[in-house]
Design a protein around this motif. Structure first.
Motif, short mmCIF file in Angstrom:
data_model
loop_
_atom_site.label_atom_id
_atom_site.label_comp_id
_atom_site.label_asym_id
_atom_site.label_seq_id
_atom_site.Cartn_x
_atom_site.Cartn_y
_atom_site.Cartn_z
N LYS A 84 0.70 -1.15 0.12
CA LYS A 84 -0.04 -0.03 0.07
C LYS A 84 0.85 1.24 -0.09
CE LYS A 84 -3.92 2.30 2.39
NZ LYS A 84 -4.43 2.22 3.57
N ASN A 85 2.04 1.13 0.81
CA ASN A 85 2.64 2.50 0.97
C ASN A 85 4.17 2.71 0.15
OD1 ASN A 85 1.14 3.58 3.43
ND2 ASN A 85 1.54 1.78 4.01
N ASN A 86 4.65 1.57 -0.51
CA ASN A 86 5.91 1.66 -1.19
C ASN A 86 5.41 2.73 -2.44
OD1 ASN A 86 7.98 0.69 -3.38
ND2 ASN A 86 8.81 0.82 -1.28
N VAL A 87 6.41 3.34 -2.68
CA VAL A 87 6.21 4.49 -4.14
C VAL A 87 5.93 3.61 -5.19
CG1 VAL A 87 8.38 5.15 -4.29
CG2 VAL A 87 6.49 6.66 -4.98
N TRP A 88 6.75 2.63 -5.34
CA TRP A 88 7.03 1.65 -6.55
C TRP A 88 5.51 1.04 -6.90
CZ3 TRP A 88 10.79 2.76 -9.81
CH2 TRP A 88 12.08 3.45 -9.18
#
Lengths: 508, 367
Positions: free
Chosen positions: A113-117
């Motif tokens: 949910k949070n990792n930009v990739w």
């Protein structure tokens, strides 16, 4: 949909709450309890319940189900990056295993949910995959199983030719016009054939032709800058039928969907392992389960002699970073300190560790993660080394424990995430509409027999000869497949022969 | 289920039934089970879809962790996803489970529905063995068993009501003493020997030998399960035969003509010298491409089989490997001569995927 037993459901709620309290921010996560055959099936489909018909899934299934039946391996957990997140638990695993899996899954889910990739991934991929399946099945009905299967095989052979750096910026625009074949536009209409030489005088025609050739020569390079997203280029410019174009689009979409997971393997597994270990040992386990947990955890973290385990490297790095930022072991002052004793007792009570690792899980990928946080201290403490094949003994031996070498080796393996870098240099090579691709050689040769076969597949799509520039056996070479035969010639020789001619000229 | 269709499609591609353009890429992806130092390979074929990828040099170096001298290793970055495909298998991890040869044989047995082997002569031949496993009230002091003696004393204390849990002192008297004594055990005596014979003449290619290797490995595994301390002997032959060790057996590549009788004669000699047929279960296996030098020699073989082998061995097995050059005549000759003789098992092995079927031919009778 979730079919957990009451006991598991109670644990799930508890673990979900614990994860939240730890600061993890997950999509809603749906756990399903399934048996080993179902888990093998879903795993062969890459985690999805429905995929298009293709033998490669059957091959994975054959291997997974056989290795389970023979007791060679067992899948403990599987989680897919969608919203809501789906995760699978296997029937018959012990309660401790199930809890461990759930804790681990919440770690992955937070990461997805949070990792930009992952910010650009389609979170409704489950529906998308099912749509892909429907579309391909429709083509099968219309064009026949074998025809479609062969084309899918061709596409799969090219599926790694995507631009992993465009994941964040969006795909490169394909708006350039391909060069048109030369037209004799300058000729005037001739109604009576005996007038031809008067209306279009030969001098004038020759003159115009030369001008046009000059113009063409200037515009032979297409695309104007090299293209890394080979698949997208082929979709736009290769002479494909509509259904073929659609299938290639499907393969490309799926390839892009899976790409971020390959780019964050160490980070993602490290993150999930860090949290399962944290949550299990502090909040979840009861006394009777601790030994089993330790056993299982150690098994997962085990780094085989000479192997690379992303779980292990990831979790150790996260722990190391947390400690460093808790004790203020970063920044200029720390870097400039040479005193071993001072460094050992360094503690500024900054307590920024937790904050730092959350920041890392948000904006890093494996390459940037290793590049920035793999330190010499860490390598020494974890006894890391570079091994090499000793050709005389035929065995792997420790080559060096030098920090720089270790880091270089790790980063090298992750460059372009383990895939060779291939770009389209020119799709109008020699002004004949041939494809010229370049392999950016970084020390490793391509595997020759696979290279030939892949060029053949490229030819099937491009339908014109395919040229590949690479370095093979320390020599720059140009390989060419023209639909029937392979030819190659060394680019060194060419230079030499040109030089040779030039040397001869003054004599004449 | 859709996956079954994909699986069937895959299987038929592997068998070369539907498409032949993949043959180059069928690898023997191997699943490895290990037990102590023995590695067991269970071949599961895979098809590699060709892509631009790094050559094998990539595996020559990598990063590892630990003290040691890194003797075994795999290319780093290959573990984990293990499929070369970026994160296809995200968030999934596998754990190896150990498997023993015994279990492996069990799997094989179940898979092929093999009957258990009835050892020959198990009722007639009994060996006597002396073991100190008995207990006697008299004996030399050196053989006194303290534990048993103590137990006996304790029983006496309790039954006579003199045992005091607060002061648990037990003093054994002469009557309590127990000694180890000799006990004679009679064990059924089964001994077995397998003699593998392989034709290594020019017509047997690498593929044919690989088939023989795989097949004899599985046969060996199965027989070992039934006979502890199985003896194995290896003979290779072209125009002449010689006995070799296991390693050579699988690696040799000779060339030349074929005289099958040479192997049979050597085999006969080995049996006569070392393995009395009244005591031993004898399993000769012969693998060849069925191309014998002359009809004369074939007749000699048939006579040897009829007069020596068949009366003396449990079962004589002949496996014929399909080869480009072999005529396959020998199998036909055997079939003609020994129709319905169940002491002789014949099997034709057309290719790798026929190995399992052939093993069933050989071992399916349970002899």
């Amino acid at each position: 949909m979730a079919n957990l037993t009451l006991e598991l459901e109670a644990e799930r709620k508890r673990i979900c709450q614990i994860a939240k309290d730890c600061g993890l921010d997950c999509f809603e996560t749906v756990f399903e309890l399934i048996n080993y055959d179902q888990i093998s099936q879903i795993a062969s489909y890459g985690g999805f319940p429905v995929r298009y018909p293709h033998w490669k899934f059957g091959m994975e299934y054959e291997q997974l189900s056989k290795s389970y039946e023979y007791g060679l391996s067992k899948i403990y957990e599987m989680v897919i990056n969608t919203d809501p997140c789906y995760a699978y638990l296997m029937e018959g695993n012990s309660m401790m295993d199930q809890k461990l899996v759930m804790a681990h899954v919440y770690g992955h889910c937070d990461f997805f949910k949070n990792n930009v990739w992952f910010s650009k991934t389609n979170r409704k991929m489950m529906d998308q995959m099912a749509n892909h399946a429907t579309r391909i099945k429709r083509y099968i009905d219309r064009y026949g199983y074998e025809e479609v299967e062969r084309f899918i095989d061709t596409c799969l052979s090219l599926e790694n030719l995507i631009d992993r750096h465009s994941i964040l910026n969006g795909p490169q625009k394909m708006s350039e016009e391909p060069p048109a074949p030369p037209k004799d536009e300058f000729l005037f209409r001739v109604e009576k054939s005996y007038m031809r030489n008067y209306i279009n005088p030969p001098d004038y025609v020759a003159d115009q032709k030369q001008k046009q050739n000059e113009k063409n020569d200037q515009k032979t390079v297409f695309p104007s800058s090299p293209v890394r997203d080979v698949l997208s280029f082929l979709i736009h410019y290769a002479p494909l039928e509509d259904w073929q174009q659609d299938i290639l689009t499907i393969i490309r979409d799926e390839s892009y969907y899976f790409a971020p997971q390959g780019m964050t393997k160490t980070l993602n597994e490290g993150w999930a392992s860090y949290w399962h270990s944290h949550m299990m040992t502090r909040h979840i386990l009861n006394d009777s389960e601790i030994i089993d947990f330790a056993d299982h955890h150690a098994g997962t973290m085990y780094m085989q002699m000479g192997g690379y385990n992303p779980y292990k490297v990831g979790i150790e790095l996260f722990r190391d970073i947390e400690e460093r930022w808790n004790k203020g072991r970063f920044g200029r002052e720390w870097d400039e300190c040479d005193d071993v004793r001072e460094r050992k007792n360094w503690n500024k009570n900054t307590n920024l560790g937790r904050e730092k690792i959350f920041e890392i899980r948000k904006i890093y990928n494996d390459v940037t993660f290793i590049d920035e946080f793999l330190t010499e201290d860490f390598c020494v403490r974890n006894k890391m080394f570079v091994y090499k094949m000793n050709k005389e003994t035929g065995k792997f031996e420790v080559d060096t424990r030098d920090f720089k070498a270790i880091k270089a080796q790790l980063l090298f393996q992750m460059t372009n995430f383990g895939q060779p870098i291939i770009k389209i240099e020119n799709a109008n090579f020699e002004n004949r509409g041939e494809l010229l691709i370049q392999h950016v050689h970084e020390g490793l040769d391509l595997q020759p027999n696979y290279m030939d076969a892949t060029m053949k597949n490229l030819f099937k799509v491009w339908k014109r000869p395919v040229n590949l520039v690479t370095i093979m056996d320390n020599e720059p070479q140009l390989f060419r497949f023209d639909g029937n035969d392979y030819t190659k010639h060394s680019l060194n020789d060419e230079k030499k022969s040109v030089e040779g001619e030039q040397q001869e000229l003054p004599k004449a | 289920m859709a996956i079954r269709e994909d699986q069937n499609r895959f299987k038929s591609i592997i068998k070369g039934k539907v498409r032949d353009d993949f043959k180059r890429y069928v690898t023997n992806g191997e699943m490895i089970g290990k037990r102590e130092d023995e590695f067991v390979k269970i071949p599961i074929p895979r098809i590699d879809i060709p892509t631009f990828r790094y050559g094998p040099k990539q595996n020559e170096q990598g990063v590892g962790q630990g003290d040691g001298d890194g003797e075994q290793g795999q290319g780093s970055g290959q573990q984990g996803s293990g499929k070369g495909e970026a994160g296809d298998q995200s968030g999934e991890h596998m754990i190896e489970v150990e498997i023993s040869m015994e279990e492996l044989a069990e799997i094989l047995g179940e898979k092929l529905e093999l009957p258990k082997i009835q050892p020959k002569g198990s009722k007639n031949i009994l060996a006597e063995k002396n073991k100190y496993s008995g207990i006697a009230p008299v004996g030399p002091e050196g053989l006194r068993k303290f534990k048993q003696t103590y137990k006996k004393a304790l029983t006496r204390y309790i039954s006579s009501g003199t045992y005091n849990p607060n002061d648990p002192v037990i003093v054994p008297i002469r009557r309590d003493y127990q000694y180890r004594s000799v006990k004679k055990t009679q064990t059924p005596h089964t001994k077995a020997v397998v003699i593998y014979m392989m034709d290594v003449s020019g017509s047997m290619g690498d593929e044919q030998k690989e088939i023989v290797r795989l097949e004899s490995f599985w046969i060996n595994t199965w027989l070992k399960k039934h006979y502890k301390g199985l003896d194995t002997r290896f003979i290779i032959h072209d125009a002449s035969a010689k006995e070799v060790d296991e390693d050579t057996f699988f690696k040799t590549s000779e060339s030349g003509g074929t005289l099958i009788s040479s192997a049979y004669k050597l085999c006969q000699q080995i049996i006569q010298e070392d393995y009395a047929s009244s005591e031993w279960n004898i399993y000769p296996f012969h693998f060849s491409d069925g191309d014998n030098w002359s009809g004369e020699d074939t007749r000699l073989c048939l006579t040897l089989l009829k007069e020596f082998f068949l009366p003396n061995v449990n079962v004589f097995s002949y496996g014929q490997v399909e080869s480009k050059y072999g005529s396959g005549q020998f199998l036909k000759d055997l079939q003609k001569e020994f129709t319905n003789d169940d002491r002789l098992t014949l099997s034709q092995i057309e290719g790798r995927d026929k190995i399992l079927g052939s093993i069933k031919d050989f071992l399916g009778k349970g002899k």
